[in-house]
Design an enzyme around this catalytic site. Structure first.
Site, PDB file in Angstrom:
ATOM      1  N   LYS A  92     -12.596  27.231  27.040  1.00  0.00           N
ATOM      2  CA  LYS A  92     -12.617  25.767  27.147  1.00  0.00           C
ATOM      3  C   LYS A  92     -11.358  25.244  27.820  1.00  0.00           C
ATOM      4  CE  LYS A  92     -14.024  21.554  26.705  1.00  0.00           C
ATOM      5  NZ  LYS A  92     -14.336  20.864  25.458  1.00  0.00           N
ATOM      6  N   LYS A 115      -5.314  15.372  24.392  1.00  0.00           N
ATOM      7  CA  LYS A 115      -5.211  16.421  23.374  1.00  0.00           C
ATOM      8  C   LYS A 115      -5.516  17.789  23.964  1.00  0.00           C
ATOM      9  CE  LYS A 115      -8.734  17.372  21.093  1.00  0.00           C
ATOM     10  NZ  LYS A 115      -9.905  18.307  21.110  1.00  0.00           N
TER      11      LYS A 115
END
EC number: 1.1.1.44
Length: 303
Positions: free
Chosen positions: A177, A245
């Site tokens: 990811k 984030k």
């Protein structure tokens, strides 16, 4: 081993922009689904479809054979899995735990180890595809964990995505990811600059998009987010705050590996500027506005 749908109860924690659609696919497929979210109102639609509300994470964990989490930040993941009254403490041995949050590889490995010690089966399985991919069940799902566990829950994952790959052991899904987010972060700069250039050159950006989206410049962001930019639609399919984030996680991981990531660093600096102007709750495509505004933007006033 495959799971019997008639005997499998799925717990779903985190029913936000993407999680609500993902859980909805499971309900519609005929699974018994129990849900928990910090804001209960965000589960109302799922409950109308047939899902059952649970008052706490621990209560949900104790009653489900598969538990899926889709929350905001690594700290949220740590709290609901490892905290007092959390999933690992309350779940029954043999329960499958699937964290689909984008979190840190190190936390994924820790959850895997602590789950195994309690007889639980853990996978990290972050996703890509945004709100559209979640609604259409066309998410890319990047998994890390044991192959047998992955195969057991694959029919459930198939209800939410179309490109589902076991990348390797625990943490591999999260590392994958990060690759995805690095490519998106740098690519978004190119999409925004291209569309801003079209506008400043006096071109019709919609017509420009028809020419370039299907060529060598084509990308998911160009096809799916550039039309939103042109239309002035900055509602979140994926929040600015969550993109920041993810970039922090990727930057930290890259530094640990001694890898230079100048494109990622530039993208982070631009999104930090947006956040400082109040755009945390906007979609990532709002980066486009930085290129067309000569004065600081005040998103707090423009909500």
């Amino acid at each position: 081993m495959t799971l019997d749908k008639e005997k499998t109860t799925i717990g779903f924690i985190g029913t936000g922009v993407m999680g609500k659609s993902m859980a909805g696919h499971l309900v519609k497929a005929g699974y018994r689904v129990k849900v928990f979210n910090r804001t209960k109102a965000r589960t109302d639609e799922l409950i109308r479809l047939g899902a059952e509300w649970k008052d706490t994470v621990g209560e949900l964990a104790a009653e489900c054979g598969v538990i899926i989490t889709m929350v905001g930040y690594p700290q949220d993941v740590e709290d609901i899995y490892l905290g007092e009254g959390g999933i690992i403490r309350e779940a029954k041995p043999g329960t499958y735990l699937i964290d689909m949050t984008t979190s840190t590889p190190s936390l994924a490995r820790r959850i895997f180890a602590e789950a195994r010690a309690k007889g639980l089966l853990a996978l990290d399985a972050p996703v890509s595809g945004g709100d559209v991919g979640a609604r259409e069940a066309r998410l890319a799902i990047m998994a890390g964990g044991e192959e047998a566990d992955f195969k057991a829950v694959l029919p459930i994952l198939n209800l939410m995505g179309v490109n589902i790959v076991l990348q390797g052991p625990a943490g591999a899904g999260q590392h994958t990811k990060m690759c995805n987010q690095i490519a998106i972060a740098s690519g978004m700069i190119g999409v925004c600059e291209a569309m801003a250039y079209a506008v400043r050159a006096g071109l019709n950006p919609e017509v420009v998009l028809k020419s370039i989206a299907g060529g060598a410049a084509g990308s998911w962001s160009l096809s799916n987010l550039a039309p939103r930019m042109i239309a002035g639609d900055f509602e979140p399919g994926f929040y600015v705050k969550h993109m920041i984030k993810d970039m922090v996680i990727a930057l930290d991981s890259a530094r640990e590996m001694g890898l230079m990531t100048p494109g990622l660093e530039l993208a982070k600096s631009l999104y930090d500027k947006l956040a400082a102007q109040g755009a945390n709750e906007r979609g990532t495509q709002v980066l486009f506005k930085l290129y067309l505004e000569e004065r600081p933007l005040d998103f707090r006033a423009a909500r």
